[in-house]
Design a protein around this motif. Structure first.
Motif, PDB file in Angstrom:
ATOM      1  N   LEU A  59      68.352  61.136  32.075  1.00 11.01           N
ATOM      2  CA  LEU A  59      68.861  60.468  30.872  1.00 11.01           C
ATOM      3  C   LEU A  59      69.193  61.464  29.753  1.00 11.01           C
ATOM      4  O   LEU A  59      68.952  61.229  28.574  1.00 11.01           O
ATOM      5  N   GLY A  60      69.745  62.596  30.167  1.00  9.95           N
ATOM      6  CA  GLY A  60      70.215  63.588  29.195  1.00  9.95           C
ATOM      7  C   GLY A  60      69.171  64.568  28.727  1.00  9.95           C
ATOM      8  O   GLY A  60      69.487  65.470  27.928  1.00  9.95           O
ATOM      9  N   HIS A  61      67.940  64.456  29.193  1.00 16.92           N
ATOM     10  CA  HIS A  61      66.858  65.352  28.773  1.00 16.92           C
ATOM     11  C   HIS A  61      66.350  66.148  29.974  1.00 16.92           C
ATOM     12  O   HIS A  61      66.298  65.627  31.098  1.00 16.92           O
ATOM     13  N   ARG A  62      65.962  67.390  29.719  1.00 22.08           N
ATOM     14  CA  ARG A  62      65.382  68.176  30.792  1.00 22.08           C
ATOM     15  C   ARG A  62      64.127  67.482  31.314  1.00 22.08           C
ATOM     16  O   ARG A  62      63.341  66.936  30.539  1.00 22.08           O
ATOM     17  N   ILE A  63      63.959  67.523  32.638  1.00 21.20           N
ATOM     18  CA  ILE A  63      62.813  66.845  33.221  1.00 21.20           C
ATOM     19  C   ILE A  63      61.540  67.620  32.911  1.00 21.20           C
ATOM     20  O   ILE A  63      61.355  68.769  33.314  1.00 21.20           O
ATOM     21  N   GLU A  64      60.694  66.973  32.152  1.00 20.02           N
ATOM     22  CA  GLU A  64      59.355  67.441  31.829  1.00 20.02           C
ATOM     23  C   GLU A  64      58.540  66.198  31.528  1.00 20.02           C
ATOM     24  O   GLU A  64      59.059  65.074  31.588  1.00 20.02           O
ATOM     25  N   ARG A  65      57.286  66.373  31.221  1.00 19.72           N
ATOM     26  CA  ARG A  65      56.428  65.202  31.086  1.00 19.72           C
ATOM     27  C   ARG A  65      56.950  64.216  30.042  1.00 19.72           C
ATOM     28  O   ARG A  65      57.001  63.005  30.279  1.00 19.72           O
ATOM     29  N   SER A  66      57.362  64.701  28.890  1.00 24.68           N
ATOM     30  CA  SER A  66      57.790  63.801  27.817  1.00 24.68           C
ATOM     31  C   SER A  66      59.031  63.011  28.201  1.00 24.68           C
ATOM     32  O   SER A  66      59.143  61.815  27.887  1.00 24.68           O
ATOM     33  N   SER A  67      59.986  63.635  28.897  1.00 23.10           N
ATOM     34  CA  SER A  67      61.207  62.922  29.286  1.00 23.10           C
ATOM     35  C   SER A  67      60.925  61.917  30.394  1.00 23.10           C
ATOM     36  O   SER A  67      61.582  60.866  30.475  1.00 23.10           O
ATOM     37  N   LEU A  68      59.941  62.209  31.253  1.00 28.73           N
ATOM     38  CA  LEU A  68      59.580  61.259  32.300  1.00 28.73           C
ATOM     39  C   LEU A  68      58.878  60.040  31.712  1.00 28.73           C
ATOM     40  O   LEU A  68      59.141  58.903  32.120  1.00 28.73           O
ATOM     41  N   VAL A  69      57.994  60.267  30.743  1.00 29.25           N
ATOM     42  CA  VAL A  69      57.339  59.132  30.072  1.00 29.25           C
ATOM     43  C   VAL A  69      58.383  58.312  29.330  1.00 29.25           C
ATOM     44  O   VAL A  69      58.335  57.067  29.325  1.00 29.25           O
ATOM     45  N   ARG A  70      59.347  58.987  28.714  1.00 27.99           N
ATOM     46  CA  ARG A  70      60.436  58.281  28.019  1.00 27.99           C
ATOM     47  C   ARG A  70      61.220  57.417  29.007  1.00 27.99           C
ATOM     48  O   ARG A  70      61.574  56.273  28.702  1.00 27.99           O
ATOM     49  N   ALA A  71      61.496  57.959  30.198  1.00 31.95           N
ATOM     50  CA  ALA A  71      62.220  57.184  31.211  1.00 31.95           C
ATOM     51  C   ALA A  71      61.407  55.974  31.651  1.00 31.95           C
ATOM     52  O   ALA A  71      61.964  54.890  31.894  1.00 31.95           O
ATOM     53  N   LEU A  72      60.090  56.121  31.745  1.00 32.12           N
ATOM     54  CA  LEU A  72      59.235  54.986  32.103  1.00 32.12           C
ATOM     55  C   LEU A  72      59.307  53.886  31.061  1.00 32.12           C
ATOM     56  O   LEU A  72      59.278  52.701  31.385  1.00 32.12           O
ATOM     57  N   ARG A  73      59.392  54.279  29.811  1.00 34.24           N
ATOM     58  CA  ARG A  73      59.416  53.288  28.727  1.00 34.24           C
ATOM     59  C   ARG A  73      60.793  52.663  28.537  1.00 34.24           C
ATOM     60  O   ARG A  73      60.913  51.456  28.315  1.00 34.24           O
ATOM     61  N   LEU A  74      61.848  53.479  28.612  1.00 37.74           N
ATOM     62  CA  LEU A  74      63.172  53.036  28.200  1.00 37.74           C
ATOM     63  C   LEU A  74      64.208  52.992  29.318  1.00 37.74           C
ATOM     64  O   LEU A  74      65.280  52.409  29.141  1.00 37.74           O
ATOM     65  N   GLY A  75      63.895  53.601  30.447  1.00 36.32           N
ATOM     66  CA  GLY A  75      64.878  53.692  31.515  1.00 36.32           C
ATOM     67  C   GLY A  75      65.064  52.397  32.273  1.00 36.32           C
ATOM     68  O   GLY A  75      64.341  51.415  32.080  1.00 36.32           O
TER      69      GLY A  75
END
Length: 401
Positions: free
Chosen positions: A348-364
């Motif tokens: 979703l436009g962000h480098r894959i790291e813990r914060s972007s994965l949690v963001r994907a869980l919430r908003l993806g």
């Protein structure tokens, strides 16, 4: 209590359960969509509970000629009932072809503490659906089935075996990888896939290689296997794997799903090229969204092409996905290309790291949430069940940032 009102609660609970299952398979569903559905399901189940014995009776009566949704509603009430035999009655009253889906849905839905008596009844049953439901309940609530897990792997019913093999990964049972290794070389394709899935989740390289072979040979669950292989193979090997799939016309849908899961912008040129192919345009655009975060909004979409064959009843695997405006999407990607360096995985436009994965869980969307949960579990965090009731998911996400 007005009978018609209670009957409507039973009908709506059944319909909404079926709608929820469809939403879990749809590529556009988000957590907020599940929240809305779950609130409506809970409200209708409460309406049946309020009616007490009348609610239970009407829910059971709806089983006649019903489907998995009707089984779900009746099974929820039966599983939380203290009355002996309430659950086993379903085996005589429910449609056989809908029993497993509805009963497994009910035990996964209910809080674990409200169905302990029912689970003892299910575990003691000789019925294969009952044993599978008992296993599903424990795994869905992340309770280790202990001996029942090993018994499931050795069961004569292939569906129970597949459920048990998947559970080994879901529960993080690294002590049972030797069982997965044996199952990966067995004859049953479902058992082979779920054994490889669990092995890959637990960090075993052999699981990734078996999944790669499943995808490359076009076997059952090839597209799902391509996703997990792309996420878990070493980065350079994963790119080569997906690029190999792109060169085979009959593997390109698997290649698209692999590209989305890998998230390497190096694969964007191929996806952008496929926007001109009607059979691939929508899934390719969907993968571009997953990598870049560029949603196919009105500005980047076009009207669907006219369908001259109104009698064609073929199921559209991309139903619900927008048709991309190829030139507009290519231009949007070109403008932001510097934001997505090749060789670095993105979601979703962000480098894959813990914060972007949690963001994907919430908003993806649901496919992105499935992959994010898998990636986080491989990194050592508990596996979040993205099909669980939304309230349970939100509690699991509350401590993650």
């Amino acid at each position: 209590m007005i009978r018609a009102v209670v009957e409507q609660h039973a009908e709506d609970a059944a319909f909404l359960f079926t709608s929820r299952n469809a939403a879990l398979e749809a590529r556009y569903t988000r957590l907020e969509d599940l929240e809305r559905l779950d609130e409506r399901i809970a409200a209708n189940l409460d309406g049946l509970r309020f009616a007490k014995h009348a609610g239970q009776r009407i829910a059971r009566m709806a089983l006649r000629g019903g489907d998995a949704g009707e089984v779900f509603a009746a099974a929820v009430l039966a599983c939380e009932s203290e009355k002996s035999g309430a659950v086993t009655r379903l085996f005589d009253e429910a449609p056989a072809d809908a029993l497993a889906e509805g009963l497994c849905g009910a035990v996964a839905w209910l809080p674990f503490g409200r169905q302990r008596a029912a689970l003892r009844e299910l575990r003691a049953s000789s019925n294969t659906v009952a044993r599978r439901a008992a296993l599903v309940a424990q795994v869905a609530h992340r309770r280790d089935p202990e001996n029942a897990l090993l018994a499931g792997v050795l069961d004569d019913d292939p569906r129970i075996v597949a459920t048990a093999l998947r559970a080994i990964g879901e529960l993080g049972r690294t002590d049972l990888v030797v069982i997965l290794a044996a199952a990966m070389h067995g004859d049953d394709p479902e058992a082979r896939f779920w054994a490889a899935w669990s092995a890959a989740l637990l960090g075993e390289a052999i699981g990734s290689h078996v999944l790669r072979a499943i995808a490359e040979h076009g076997r059952a669950r090839a597209e799902q296997a391509a996703e997990i292989a792309a996420m878990t193979l070493p980065p350079s090997e994963a790119v080569a794997f997906v690029e190999g799939l792109t060169r085979r016309a009959d593997r390109r849908r698997a290649a698209i799903r692999g590209a989305a899961a890998l998230g390497d912008p190096k694969l964007l040129p191929t996806l952008l090229e496929w926007l001109d192919q009607p059979a691939l345009a929508r899934p390719a655009a969907d993968a571009i969204t997953t990598i870049t975060g560029l949603a196919i909004t009105a500005e980047l979409s076009v009207e669907p092409p006219s369908d001259d064959d109104d009698d064609d009843e073929t199921i559209d695997p991309d139903d619900g996905l927008a048709w991309p405006d190829a030139p507009a999407l290519r231009a949007a990607c070109e403008r932001s290309r510097a934001s997505w360096p090749a060789g670095t995985r993105h979601v979703l436009g962000h480098r894959i790291e813990r914060s972007s994965l949690v963001r994907a869980l919430r908003l993806g969307r649901q496919p992105e949430r499935v992959r994010a949960a898998f990636e986080l579990a491989r990194a050592g965090e508990p596996l979040i069940d993205v099909e669980a009731p939304s309230e349970r998911q939100l509690r699991a996400l509350a401590g993650r940032s």
